[in-house]
Design a protein around this motif. Structure first.
Motif, PDB file in Angstrom:
ATOM      1  N   ILE A  97       6.063   0.657  -1.142  1.00 22.35           N
ATOM      2  CA  ILE A  97       5.277   1.884  -1.823  1.00 22.35           C
ATOM      3  C   ILE A  97       3.494   0.971  -0.891  1.00 22.35           C
ATOM      4  O   ILE A  97       3.201   1.840  -0.327  1.00 22.35           O
ATOM      5  CB  ILE A  97       4.761   1.438  -3.299  1.00 22.35           C
ATOM      6  N   VAL A  98       3.732  -0.521  -0.823  1.00 15.74           N
ATOM      7  CA  VAL A  98       2.372  -0.500   0.106  1.00 15.74           C
ATOM      8  C   VAL A  98       2.453  -1.140   1.144  1.00 15.74           C
ATOM      9  O   VAL A  98       1.941  -0.665   2.125  1.00 15.74           O
ATOM     10  CB  VAL A  98       1.886  -2.375   0.225  1.00 15.74           C
ATOM     11  N   MET A 184       9.396   5.976   8.904  1.00 18.33           N
ATOM     12  CA  MET A 184       9.853   5.590   8.707  1.00 18.33           C
ATOM     13  C   MET A 184       9.204   5.626   6.870  1.00 18.33           C
ATOM     14  O   MET A 184       9.708   5.299   6.285  1.00 18.33           O
ATOM     15  CB  MET A 184       9.280   3.907   8.381  1.00 18.33           C
ATOM     16  N   LEU A 185       7.795   6.284   6.353  1.00 17.84           N
ATOM     17  CA  LEU A 185       8.299   7.206   5.626  1.00 17.84           C
ATOM     18  C   LEU A 185       9.217   7.539   4.866  1.00 17.84           C
ATOM     19  O   LEU A 185       9.285   7.744   3.735  1.00 17.84           O
ATOM     20  CB  LEU A 185       6.154   7.436   5.202  1.00 17.84           C
ATOM     21  N   LEU A 186      10.424   8.875   5.647  1.00 24.47           N
ATOM     22  CA  LEU A 186      11.509   9.405   4.744  1.00 24.47           C
ATOM     23  C   LEU A 186      12.212   8.304   4.552  1.00 24.47           C
ATOM     24  O   LEU A 186      12.817   8.289   3.196  1.00 24.47           O
ATOM     25  CB  LEU A 186      11.446  10.322   5.810  1.00 24.47           C
ATOM     26  N   ILE A 187      12.349   7.264   4.996  1.00 22.54           N
ATOM     27  CA  ILE A 187      13.073   6.398   4.879  1.00 22.54           C
ATOM     28  C   ILE A 187      12.555   5.709   3.469  1.00 22.54           C
ATOM     29  O   ILE A 187      13.472   5.294   2.381  1.00 22.54           O
ATOM     30  CB  ILE A 187      13.360   5.385   6.398  1.00 22.54           C
ATOM     31  N   LEU A 188      11.283   5.245   3.323  1.00 20.54           N
ATOM     32  CA  LEU A 188      11.047   4.399   2.662  1.00 20.54           C
ATOM     33  C   LEU A 188      10.995   5.091   1.253  1.00 20.54           C
ATOM     34  O   LEU A 188      11.320   4.754   0.106  1.00 20.54           O
ATOM     35  CB  LEU A 188       9.561   4.207   2.506  1.00 20.54           C
ATOM     36  N   VAL A 189      10.699   6.386   1.325  1.00 16.52           N
ATOM     37  CA  VAL A 189      11.213   7.717  -0.094  1.00 16.52           C
ATOM     38  C   VAL A 189      12.131   7.648  -0.161  1.00 16.52           C
ATOM     39  O   VAL A 189      12.346   7.423  -1.589  1.00 16.52           O
ATOM     40  CB  VAL A 189       9.921   8.764   0.763  1.00 16.52           C
ATOM     41  N   GLY A 190      13.207   7.966   1.226  1.00 13.02           N
ATOM     42  CA  GLY A 190      15.095   8.231   0.364  1.00 13.02           C
ATOM     43  C   GLY A 190      14.559   6.221  -0.542  1.00 13.02           C
ATOM     44  O   GLY A 190      15.826   6.436  -1.578  1.00 13.02           O
ATOM     45  N   ALA A 191      14.522   5.286   0.003  1.00 16.43           N
ATOM     46  CA  ALA A 191      15.325   4.117  -0.559  1.00 16.43           C
ATOM     47  C   ALA A 191      14.829   4.284  -1.419  1.00 16.43           C
ATOM     48  O   ALA A 191      15.551   2.909  -3.400  1.00 16.43           O
ATOM     49  CB  ALA A 191      14.493   2.881   0.008  1.00 16.43           C
ATOM     50  N   PRO A 389      20.123  10.674   2.110  1.00 12.59           N
ATOM     51  CA  PRO A 389      19.825  12.401   2.714  1.00 12.59           C
ATOM     52  C   PRO A 389      19.190  12.017   3.528  1.00 12.59           C
ATOM     53  O   PRO A 389      18.270  12.581   4.673  1.00 12.59           O
ATOM     54  CB  PRO A 389      20.035  13.270   1.749  1.00 12.59           C
ATOM     55  N   LEU A 390      17.760  10.973   2.723  1.00 12.85           N
ATOM     56  CA  LEU A 390      16.346  11.257   3.159  1.00 12.85           C
ATOM     57  C   LEU A 390      16.104   9.974   3.964  1.00 12.85           C
ATOM     58  O   LEU A 390      15.587  10.295   5.281  1.00 12.85           O
ATOM     59  CB  LEU A 390      15.621  10.901   2.158  1.00 12.85           C
ATOM     60  N   VAL A 391      17.339   9.022   3.866  1.00 13.48           N
ATOM     61  CA  VAL A 391      16.945   7.803   4.792  1.00 13.48           C
ATOM     62  C   VAL A 391      18.042   8.415   6.717  1.00 13.48           C
ATOM     63  O   VAL A 391      17.655   7.860   6.619  1.00 13.48           O
ATOM     64  CB  VAL A 391      18.037   6.830   4.578  1.00 13.48           C
ATOM     65  N   TYR A 392      19.394   8.992   5.669  1.00 11.10           N
ATOM     66  CA  TYR A 392      19.864   9.205   7.178  1.00 11.10           C
ATOM     67  C   TYR A 392      18.778  10.207   7.857  1.00 11.10           C
ATOM     68  O   TYR A 392      18.533  10.118   8.808  1.00 11.10           O
ATOM     69  CB  TYR A 392      21.242  10.552   6.392  1.00 11.10           C
ATOM     70  N   GLY A 393      18.129  11.629   7.398  1.00 12.76           N
ATOM     71  CA  GLY A 393      17.519  12.180   8.015  1.00 12.76           C
ATOM     72  C   GLY A 393      16.382  11.291   8.968  1.00 12.76           C
ATOM     73  O   GLY A 393      15.873  11.613  10.061  1.00 12.76           O
TER      74      GLY A 393
END
Length: 460
Positions: A97-98, A184-191, A389-393
């Motif tokens: 989050i940080v 990178m924000l999308l990957i973090l949200v997916g994770a 799906p968010l991480v892959y996207g």
């Protein structure tokens, strides 16, 4: 009349000033982003090296206190710090989050202003302005229209107002870093979504059995909604293909997904790297075993005896004990190592009596033992991760953003004044390539000017 007093700052004014003047610059600091990224990478590596979601006995066996691994890593340390489920610990999620807040702050305080500055431009109106550029030149008797045409051929977007000209290309290179941060924000949200709502389960199911997903090893705090309750899975058949040498070539499971009333709504034969996916849940072929052995004693009905895997360090064996007398005073031990239909028969003294295959009969303790079949069981790994799906996207967007970032943002200015054309330019990357491009462009413009002069001379 008393002078009006200045309004006193409120609590929220102080919070806003602190956010703008202190917190936002700190979050946008590149050094903080690097430290956070290194910390996330280090803990991600630990989550790969240390087995995740295992039992207490597993960690006590493999990470003893005396001696501790590396002098400090024992099972107590692992459980206390949450290293047995790194990706779902509060401190790892806090790091994500940080880091996301740092990326967001950097995007709005640096990348968007840089893009805005790149989109704003003005003509150069004084020759001295060209001296500040990294590359500049002066041409005599050059037509600005010819320069504009040459720039257009090089995919520049050209603007001209009288004796002033401006051209630019590669604005996408300024958008690239923003796309990288967004990815990178999308990957973090997916994770984070996967860590909070995903689950991991394992099931060992004999052929012909129907099961619901219950044997869950690891799950996020909000995973309850992802665990299927309105459908089950039936193992229609499990089988193994063997090579001519007797080694396992591949193992398969024919699976059917059933609704509440038992109707089939999906079906697939899975094997390694070819899973079944249904409503966000993925079933992988992971293991196999021997579930039971079917035998007949003399003319008895078919008896199905469950088999258990034996604990040994060598090849895997499954065994069961079969009584041959009603009072269970005598019996034999049956062992199987695969599903090729071969069973070893041992007496109570541990001596090998016989080896039978499917359809064969052996005399043991005065009875005829017929081997009907060896029933296999499939080992399934079951996962659900709504964040995938968010991480892959995000990774796809990251690759696009990196490619966009490599595009150079190049700018060219020109000013015609008193028979001289002043030309200059700059770029944010690939400086040598830009200099070569601009020099070749100026040579082409000079050649155009000379041709025009020759054409005028020949006409006159």
């Amino acid at each position: 009349m008393a002078p009006s007093e200045a309004p006193q700052p409120t609590f929220w004014d102080g919070v806003r000033d602190y956010f703008r003047q202190d917190l936002l610059p700190l979050l946008a600091d590149l050094r903080l982003a690097i430290v956070l990224l290194l910390a996330i990478a280090a803990f991600s590596i630990s989550g790969t090296v240390i087995e995740q979601g295992q039992t207490l006995e597993f960690y006590q066996t493999n990470y003893s206190q005396d001696p501790a691994l590396f002098g400090f890593l024992s099972w107590k340390v692992i459980l206390t710090l949450g290293l047995d489920h790194v990706y779902r610990t509060w401190w790892f999620l806090a790091l994500l989050i940080v880091f996301g807040a740092s990326l967001t702050a950097c995007t709005f305080t640096r990348q968007f202003p840089a893009l805005g500055a790149a989109q704003k431009w003005k003509y150069y109106t004084q020759p001295r302005q060209f001296q500040k550029l990294a590359l500049s030149a002066e041409l005599a008797e050059t037509d600005l229209a010819s320069l504009g045409n040459r720039l257009s051929q090089k995919r520049y977007r050209v603007f001209q107002d009288g004796n002033q000209l401006y051209g630019r290309k590669g604005i996408v290179g300024r958008i690239g870093p923003i796309v990288v941060h967004a990815s990178m924000l999308l990957i973090l949200v997916g994770a984070i979504l996967g860590a909070m709502t995903g689950f991991f389960a394992q099931e060992i199911v004999p052929s012909g059995e129907t099961f619901q997903i219950r044997n869950i090893f690891d799950a996020g705090p909000w995973a309850e909604a992802q665990i299927p309750k309105d459908w089950s899975v039936r193992v229609n058949r499990f089988w193994i293909d063997y090579s001519p040498e007797g080694n396992i070539d591949q193992f398969y499971s024919d699976l059917s997904v059933l609704d509440r009333t038992g109707n089939e709504i999906d079906r697939k034969t899975i094997f390694v790297n070819q899973p079944l996916r249904h409503k966000g849940v993925t079933l992988y072929q992971a293991d196999w075993g021997v579930a039971a052995v079917q035998v007949k004693l003399n003319n008895s009905p078919v008896l199905q005896l469950p088999m258990q895997q034996l604990e040994n360090d060598g090849p895997r064996f499954w065994g069961t004990w079969l009584p041959t007398k009603p009072d269970m005073s005598e019996g034999v031990t049956l062992l199987a190592s695969d599903l090729q239909g071969s069973v070893l028969i041992y007496d109570n003294a541990g001596q090998l009596i016989s080896t039978v295959r499917k359809g064969m009969v052996a005399e043991v303790n005065g009875v005829r033992l017929s081997l009907v079949d060896v029933v296999g069981s499939t080992g399934l790994q079951i996962k659900a991760d709504p964040g995938i799906p968010l991480v892959y996207g995000g990774f796809g967007l990251l690759m696009l953003g990196v490619i966009m970032s490599y595009v150079s943002h190049s700018q060219v200015w020109a000013l015609a004044q008193e028979g001289t054309v002043y030309v200059g330019g700059r770029t944010n990357r690939a400086q040598v390539a830009f200099e070569r491009e601009l020099l070749s462009l100026l040579e082409a413009v000079s050649a155009d000017s000379n041709e025009a002069k020759l054409a005028e001379a020949s006409v006159s």
